[in-house]
Design an enzyme around this catalytic site. Structure first.
Site, mmCIF file in Angstrom:
data_model
loop_
_atom_site.group_PDB
_atom_site.id
_atom_site.type_symbol
_atom_site.label_atom_id
_atom_site.label_comp_id
_atom_site.label_asym_id
_atom_site.label_seq_id
_atom_site.Cartn_x
_atom_site.Cartn_y
_atom_site.Cartn_z
ATOM 1 N N GLU A 9 99.156 -4.459 70.143
ATOM 2 C CA GLU A 9 99.225 -3.640 68.947
ATOM 3 C C GLU A 9 99.280 -4.534 67.715
ATOM 4 O O GLU A 9 100.031 -5.508 67.677
ATOM 5 C CB GLU A 9 100.507 -2.796 69.022
ATOM 6 C CG GLU A 9 100.434 -1.495 68.289
ATOM 7 C CD GLU A 9 101.332 -1.468 67.089
ATOM 8 O OE1 GLU A 9 102.432 -2.025 67.168
ATOM 9 O OE2 GLU A 9 100.912 -0.887 66.077
ATOM 10 N N CYS A 98 106.411 -1.214 76.568
ATOM 11 C CA CYS A 98 106.640 -1.562 75.177
ATOM 12 C C CYS A 98 108.131 -1.673 74.862
ATOM 13 O O CYS A 98 108.889 -0.729 75.064
ATOM 14 C CB CYS A 98 106.005 -0.528 74.256
ATOM 15 S SG CYS A 98 106.125 -1.027 72.542
#
Ligand SMILES: Cc1cc2nc3c(=O)[nH]c(=O)nc-3n(C[C@H](O)[C@H](O)[C@H](O)COP(=O)(O)O)c2cc1C
Length: 329
Positions: A9, A98
């Site tokens: 990301e 994550c």
């Protein structure tokens, strides 16, 4: 042997996927995660996350792109996965790794690893929502606080119908601190039939081999190592020597142009600084270049600066590649 470009990301955007797969050696890409909360996103959100949907969910050189989702709501995860599939996603990857606080506060990502039953539920509800011919894959860490549940996590992904399971060989608590514990992937592998993909701390072809040996996995996913050496997958696959930095001139020029086209001048400027930093882990020259471009404030100054830098490099191309021990980014 498969090599997958890791989702990152804020780093691995469509431009990176495009340019890195054009270099070669990469079999699949995964998008940055799309965080699913309580709504079904409109089409434009999917196209923004994965513009490759306009081209059969492949990069220009034909490499398939999985669309990654993250969340814990069984209904909306299914609905959004279904829509992604309708829009032509090659496959759906579910992020259970994550570590970001905002993500975990909202109950998604690595927090689900505390309870393998929830990994099973999310995986199976996404699997049920997507046509059978579209692969649903999963990505996990070894656990949240400790590694005691790693076998059950693998079994949960398998029972949920995952096509394969990528394992970032660290717990959530270990964040990005070296080393990666590849040997735990081997333990997980013994508990399941589904293919496992080993991930974490592969910086060189030598690391790749060690990772394969201690994880027992042929297939790997590589993130920061590929950002540091964009031809790393070629080095691994074709036993090529690393490219000298001056060969990356056109790559940088394409990178800033395409980044500019994708999100505008500021974006391109910042992404170029970021790329130099990431390549600085493997190339002194990238560190030097970073020193020059970090002070630039205008996109217009970027290309002349790059051209000047690479012109000087051509006159002194003999600086060798240097691989410092990995540091967390
Ligand atoms: C800046 C950054 C962003 C990341 N974003 C994602 C993401 O969106 N989805 C995901 O599954 N993993 C994400 N990761 C984890 C990577 O995919 C990968 O598992 C991790 O970096 C370890 O692999 P590496 O040592 O090859 O980089 C991210 C990692 C970094 C450093």
């Amino acid at each position: 042997v498969k090599i997958i470009l890791a989702p990152m990301e804020g780093v691995v955007d469509p431009v990176v996927r495009q340019l890195f797969t054009a270099i070669g050696g990469i079999d699949y890409c995964v998008t940055e995660f799309l965080r699913v909360t309580s709504t079904l996103y409109p089409n434009k959100v999917f196209y923004k996350n994965c513009p490759e949907l306009h081209h059969g969910s492949r990069t220009a050189t034909g490499t398939p792109v999985f669309l990654q989702i993250l969340g814990s709501d069984l209904v909306t995860m299914g609905e959004n996965a279904h829509k992604a599939a309708e829009l032509g996603a090659y496959g759906i990857d579910i992020n259970f790794g994550c570590p970001a606080k905002t993500v975990n506060r909202h109950d998604g990502g690595a927090s689900l690893l505390k309870d393998p039953e929830r990994v099973f539920q999310v995986t199976s509800s996404v699997r049920r929502a997507v046509p059978a011919h579209i692969p649903v894959t999963t990505k996990v860490r070894l656990g949240f606080a400790d590694k005691s549940l790693c076998g059950e996590i693998a079994q949960a992904a398998e029972a949920g119908g995952a096509h394969w399971l990528t394992v970032h060989a660290r717990t959530k608590m270990e964040a990005y601190r070296p080393p990666a514990h590849w040997e735990y992937i081997q333990l997980m592998k013994e508990k399941v039939q589904l293919p496992l993909i080993a991930n974490g701390e592969i910086w060189t072809p030598h690391d790749h081999k060690l990772c394969q040996q201690s994880s027992g996995c042929e297939d790997t996913m590589i993130g920061r190592g590929l950002m540091a050496q964009p031809d790393l997958a070629r080095q691994i696959r074709f036993k090529e020597r690393p490219k000298a930095f001056f060969h990356y001139k056109d790559f940088f020029l394409d990178f800033i142009q395409q980044s500019h086209d994708w999100r505008g001048p500021f974006y391109a400027l910042n992404r170029c600084k970021q790329l130099c930093k990431l390549m600085g882990r493997s190339y002194h020259e990238a560190q030097d270049l970073f020193q020059r471009i970090k002070i630039l404030e205008k996109y217009g100054d970027l290309e002349p600066c790059l051209l000047h830098f690479f012109a000087q490099l051509q006159h002194s191309p003999n600086r060798t590649i240097d691989l410092p021990p990995p540091l967390p980014i």
